[in-house]
Design a protein around this motif. Structure first.
Motif, PDB file in Angstrom:
ATOM      1  N   ILE A  55       0.863  -1.175   0.000  1.00  0.00           N
ATOM      2  CA  ILE A  55       0.000   0.000   0.000  1.00  0.00           C
ATOM      3  C   ILE A  55       0.904   1.232   0.000  1.00  0.00           C
ATOM      4  N   PHE A  56       0.695   2.096  -0.960  1.00  0.00           N
ATOM      5  CA  PHE A  56       1.514   3.292  -1.135  1.00  0.00           C
ATOM      6  C   PHE A  56       0.673   4.501  -0.769  1.00  0.00           C
ATOM      7  N   GLU A  57       1.013   5.151   0.356  1.00  0.00           N
ATOM      8  CA  GLU A  57       0.303   6.357   0.796  1.00  0.00           C
ATOM      9  C   GLU A  57       0.876   7.556   0.055  1.00  0.00           C
ATOM     10  N   GLU A  58       0.064   8.151  -0.801  1.00  0.00           N
ATOM     11  CA  GLU A  58       0.551   9.189  -1.705  1.00  0.00           C
ATOM     12  C   GLU A  58       1.107  10.409  -0.980  1.00  0.00           C
ATOM     13  N   ASN A  59       0.406  10.875   0.051  1.00  0.00           N
ATOM     14  CA  ASN A  59       0.797  12.126   0.694  1.00  0.00           C
ATOM     15  C   ASN A  59       2.077  11.997   1.517  1.00  0.00           C
ATOM     16  N   HIS A  60       2.352  10.806   2.016  1.00  0.00           N
ATOM     17  CA  HIS A  60       3.522  10.626   2.880  1.00  0.00           C
ATOM     18  C   HIS A  60       4.609   9.774   2.223  1.00  0.00           C
ATOM     19  N   VAL A  61       4.370   9.343   1.003  1.00  0.00           N
ATOM     20  CA  VAL A  61       5.326   8.512   0.263  1.00  0.00           C
ATOM     21  C   VAL A  61       5.782   7.337   1.130  1.00  0.00           C
ATOM     22  N   VAL A  62       4.826   6.666   1.746  1.00  0.00           N
ATOM     23  CA  VAL A  62       5.106   5.532   2.626  1.00  0.00           C
ATOM     24  C   VAL A  62       4.571   4.263   1.984  1.00  0.00           C
ATOM     25  N   GLN A  63       5.381   3.197   2.002  1.00  0.00           N
ATOM     26  CA  GLN A  63       4.946   1.907   1.471  1.00  0.00           C
ATOM     27  C   GLN A  63       4.834   0.902   2.608  1.00  0.00           C
ATOM     28  N   GLU A  64       3.737   0.160   2.613  1.00  0.00           N
ATOM     29  CA  GLU A  64       3.514  -0.863   3.642  1.00  0.00           C
ATOM     30  C   GLU A  64       3.131  -2.171   2.963  1.00  0.00           C
ATOM     31  N   LYS A  65       3.872  -3.230   3.271  1.00  0.00           N
ATOM     32  CA  LYS A  65       3.548  -4.537   2.690  1.00  0.00           C
ATOM     33  C   LYS A  65       2.352  -5.131   3.422  1.00  0.00           C
ATOM     34  N   ILE A  66       1.314  -5.485   2.681  1.00  0.00           N
ATOM     35  CA  ILE A  66       0.104  -6.039   3.298  1.00  0.00           C
ATOM     36  C   ILE A  66      -0.122  -7.503   2.928  1.00  0.00           C
ATOM     37  N   TRP A  67       0.653  -8.028   1.978  1.00  0.00           N
ATOM     38  CA  TRP A  67       0.480  -9.427   1.587  1.00  0.00           C
ATOM     39  C   TRP A  67       1.691  -9.872   0.785  1.00  0.00           C
ATOM     40  N   SER A  68       2.055 -11.157   0.893  1.00  0.00           N
ATOM     41  CA  SER A  68       3.095 -11.732   0.041  1.00  0.00           C
ATOM     42  C   SER A  68       2.887 -13.235  -0.056  1.00  0.00           C
ATOM     43  N   VAL A  69       3.426 -13.835  -1.108  1.00  0.00           N
ATOM     44  CA  VAL A  69       3.344 -15.283  -1.298  1.00  0.00           C
ATOM     45  C   VAL A  69       4.249 -15.967  -0.283  1.00  0.00           C
ATOM     46  N   LEU A  70       3.745 -17.010   0.353  1.00  0.00           N
ATOM     47  CA  LEU A  70       4.564 -17.842   1.230  1.00  0.00           C
ATOM     48  C   LEU A  70       4.873 -19.166   0.531  1.00  0.00           C
ATOM     49  N   GLU A  71       3.859 -19.958   0.352  1.00  0.00           N
ATOM     50  CA  GLU A  71       3.978 -21.194  -0.423  1.00  0.00           C
ATOM     51  C   GLU A  71       2.773 -21.297  -1.330  1.00  0.00           C
ATOM     52  N   SER A  72       2.956 -21.885  -2.513  1.00  0.00           N
ATOM     53  CA  SER A  72       1.857 -21.971  -3.471  1.00  0.00           C
ATOM     54  C   SER A  72       2.134 -23.079  -4.462  1.00  0.00           C
ATOM     55  N   PRO A  73       1.098 -23.805  -4.900  1.00  0.00           N
ATOM     56  CA  PRO A  73       1.290 -24.771  -5.988  1.00  0.00           C
ATOM     57  C   PRO A  73       1.789 -24.041  -7.231  1.00  0.00           C
ATOM     58  N   ARG A  74       2.638 -24.679  -7.994  1.00  0.00           N
ATOM     59  CA  ARG A  74       3.193 -24.042  -9.184  1.00  0.00           C
ATOM     60  C   ARG A  74       2.291 -24.285 -10.387  1.00  0.00           C
ATOM     61  N   GLY A  75       2.154 -23.253 -11.209  1.00  0.00           N
ATOM     62  CA  GLY A  75       1.413 -23.389 -12.451  1.00  0.00           C
ATOM     63  C   GLY A  75      -0.088 -23.450 -12.293  1.00  0.00           C
ATOM     64  N   VAL A  76      -0.631 -23.021 -11.140  1.00  0.00           N
ATOM     65  CA  VAL A  76      -2.077 -23.050 -10.889  1.00  0.00           C
ATOM     66  C   VAL A  76      -2.525 -21.655 -10.490  1.00  0.00           C
ATOM     67  N   TRP A  77      -3.630 -21.193 -11.064  1.00  0.00           N
ATOM     68  CA  TRP A  77      -4.181 -19.898 -10.665  1.00  0.00           C
ATOM     69  C   TRP A  77      -4.691 -19.982  -9.230  1.00  0.00           C
ATOM     70  N   MET A  78      -4.221 -19.096  -8.381  1.00  0.00           N
ATOM     71  CA  MET A  78      -4.607 -19.035  -6.975  1.00  0.00           C
ATOM     72  C   MET A  78      -5.270 -17.693  -6.692  1.00  0.00           C
ATOM     73  N   GLN A  79      -6.244 -17.703  -5.797  1.00  0.00           N
ATOM     74  CA  GLN A  79      -6.910 -16.455  -5.417  1.00  0.00           C
ATOM     75  C   GLN A  79      -6.325 -15.903  -4.124  1.00  0.00           C
ATOM     76  N   ALA A  80      -6.169 -14.601  -4.064  1.00  0.00           N
ATOM     77  CA  ALA A  80      -5.799 -13.920  -2.826  1.00  0.00           C
ATOM     78  C   ALA A  80      -6.813 -12.813  -2.574  1.00  0.00           C
ATOM     79  N   GLU A  81      -7.132 -12.574  -1.322  1.00  0.00           N
ATOM     80  CA  GLU A  81      -8.036 -11.480  -0.967  1.00  0.00           C
ATOM     81  C   GLU A  81      -7.537 -10.795   0.290  1.00  0.00           C
ATOM     82  N   ILE A  82      -7.595  -9.478   0.268  1.00  0.00           N
ATOM     83  CA  ILE A  82      -7.028  -8.652   1.334  1.00  0.00           C
ATOM     84  C   ILE A  82      -8.016  -7.544   1.668  1.00  0.00           C
ATOM     85  N   THR A  83      -8.303  -7.362   2.949  1.00  0.00           N
ATOM     86  CA  THR A  83      -9.123  -6.237   3.411  1.00  0.00           C
ATOM     87  C   THR A  83      -8.204  -5.186   4.019  1.00  0.00           C
ATOM     88  N   PHE A  84      -8.366  -3.940   3.624  1.00  0.00           N
ATOM     89  CA  PHE A  84      -7.524  -2.883   4.197  1.00  0.00           C
ATOM     90  C   PHE A  84      -8.296  -1.571   4.245  1.00  0.00           C
TER      91      PHE A  84
END
Length: 554
Positions: free
Chosen positions: A432-461
């Motif tokens: 998440i990039f806050e425009e007014n303060h030029v601050v970036q915050e990581k809210i999600w990243s891949v940990l482990e995942s099957p390869r070659g398969v479409w996976m869904q991710a959903e994030i509330t913020f």
């Protein structure tokens, strides 16, 4: 626990039978007012003494339903539909509870739209308030009671009332208090004032609606406060349709006393936001307060008074109203979540990327048994970050979404697929990039995942400042790089998770929980079956389902 005194007040609605009820309303005194039981199902029974209709297991069995259908209705102005109901069951928690559903059937549609559903049993009458957006189309209201498990299961309807206006509006002149409820506190609570009620130690005002001692209002008094910061809350019905505009109300307080009067919103996830706080004391008469109110997703309005001691005086509240016109001629362009979504079939929509590195490329591949096509249709376009050809490890590209207004809750959903990479962690991350303060915050990243398969991710913020969503792909080592695919990014207002989500519309189903309303004539070796993960035989079927990548398919 909600204050039962306010909740039980709806039982006094038996007097409403003498009133002139509007079209689409019924108090079930001597008839069902044009609401008819549908012949193919169980009949709703009018109580011999009037006052309500019901269906129970004394003459029916589990799973049977009763359906009540109104005559043709029309809501050319925004309207509020209130339903006073009760669901009872046998002692204990039945595995199959009774359920009460309310649908709307529009004249030009061949299916019913589910607006509301309830299954929680109670020992008193409850109120459901549903906003009906104005429409030129005629419609019918369909109420369905489905009996659950138990010998004493029953569903009863006390009153249906359809009025012009918004469900969060109230002048507190009717016994049901427009569905507003007091949150119980042992020492301080909101009470109904005015009329013939004379039970307060404070000198309370006349009401604002009629400027009379016989009119009604809500008030909270500090006379029984025993602790510092005792809080009383009056909670509105949950909004059920998006709305934005000016919320206004009248209040009066005892001058020079130590209390704080505030207004909050609360969403279905329980997140509070203060939208108004009393500043200057105001006059001794009724004071008008106006506040910008935006409810793009379901919200409650909470009127809260915090007392610091037994000499905090009182606060009175009356005539809550709403207008879709912004307060004091303020103008604001509504945010459209569609602008922040993209399936990449035509272009990058409103997304863009920085110029450093090879970045994300819009590609199209022909699917086969070894590789999938895009997520949208299998034959379209998606984005691909190819870290195999980067000259050095590090972030190879940032994909920026459009600006999102602050102070709103968002649900971000997207689909991704990972190819290659010995170590999967952080190969794709969302910031998440806050425009007014030029601050970036990581809210999600891949940990482990099957390869070659479409996976869904959903994030509330939710952030107070305007923000942008940024997708980044990372190659940590020159010897461990691969491909990252991205498709079908959607942004919606509200939380990704809803504790009481309604069933999907007719004809839609993800098969995650059950088969929805789909049925098959017979089950044999060639029948449809719900499954999780890959098919049991090689080179047949998908590696995972289409919804999330690894879960249920049929």
């Amino acid at each position: 626990m909600l204050f039962r005194g306010v909740l039980l007040a709806v039982q006094a609605l038996q007097l409403a039978g003498a009133l002139d009820l509007s079209t689409g309303s019924c108090a079930f005194e001597e008839s069902t007012c044009g609401f008819d039981s549908v012949f193919e199902f169980l009949p709703w029974i009018l109580n011999e003494e009037g006052h309500y209709i019901y269906v129970d297991t004394s003459f029916a069995k589990q799973g049977e339903k009763a359906v009540l259908l109104s005559s043709d209705l029309q809501a050319e102005e925004w309207s509020c539909l209130r339903l006073v109901y009760q669901i009872t069951t046998s002692s204990g928690s039945p595995s199959v509870p009774s359920r009460l559903n309310l649908y709307v059937r529009y004249e030009d549609e061949s299916f019913d739209r589910l607006l509301w559903s309830a299954k929680e049993p109670s020992d008193s009458w409850l109120i459901a308030s549903l906003d009906l957006q104005n429409s030129p189309k005629k419609f019918k209201i369909l109420i369905e009671g489905v009996l659950g498990q138990g010998n004493t299961a029953s569903i009863a309807l006390f009153e249906i009332k359809m009025t012009t206006g918004y469900c969060i509006e109230c002048d507190f002149e009717e016994n049901h208090l427009c569905g507003f409820v007091n949150r119980w506190n042992p020492n301080v609570n909101w009470f109904v004032g005015g009329g013939n009620i004379r039970n307060s130690h404070s000198v309370l005002p006349q009401d604002h609606t009629f400027k009379s001692e016989l009119g009604h209002y809500m008030y909270v008094d500090s006379v029984y406060v025993k602790h510092f910061q005792e809080v009383a809350q009056l909670i509105s019905p949950m909004t059920t349709a998006p709305m934005s505009g000016c919320l206004s109300f009248y209040y009066q307080r005892q001058q020079g006393n130590d209390h704080i009067f505030s207004v909050y919103t609360r969403d279905v996830a329980g997140v509070y936001e203060e939208i108004w706080k009393m500043g200057s004391p105001g006059s001794a008469a009724w004071n008008l307060a106006e506040v910008e109110f935006s409810a793009p997703y379901p919200m409650e309005v909470i009127f809260e008074v915090a007392f610091n001691g037994p000499k905090g005086g009182y606060v009175a509240l009356d005539d809550i109203s709403f207008s879709p016109v912004h307060c004091q001629n303020q103008t604001e362009l509504p945010f459209s979540a569609i602008e922040a979504s993209c399936n990449f079939e035509e272009d990058l929509c409103n997304f863009y990327q920085d110029k450093e590195g090879p970045g994300w490329t819009r590609v199209k591949v022909k699917p086969n048994m070894y590789r999938a096509g895009d997520h949208t249709s299998g034959l379209g376009y998606f984005l691909l970050a190819n870290t195999k050809f980067t000259s050095q490890p590090g972030y190879i590209g940032r994909l920026y979404g459009p600006s999102l207004p602050g102070n709103l809750q968002y649900c971000l959903r997207f689909y991704y697929a990972i190819y290659g990479f010995l170590k999967m962690s952080d190969t794709l991350a969302v910031y998440i990039f806050e425009e007014n303060h030029v601050v970036q915050e990581k809210i999600w990243s891949v940990l482990e995942s099957p390869r070659g398969v479409w996976m869904q991710a959903e994030i509330t913020f939710k952030k107070p400042m305007p923000t942008k969503v940024v997708f980044m792909s990372l190659c940590k080592s020159f010897w461990d790089c691969g491909l990252v695919a991205l498709d079908d990014i959607t942004v919606e207002l509200g939380s990704c998770w809803s504790p009481e989500g309604l069933p999907p519309p007719p004809g839609e189903c993800t098969f995650e929980q059950d088969e929805c309303a789909f049925t098959q004539e017979r089950r044999n070796r060639s029948s449809w079956h719900r499954r999780r993960g890959e098919t049991p035989t090689s080179y047949t079927g998908p590696k995972g389902d289409h919804t999330t990548g690894v879960f249920v398919w049929i």
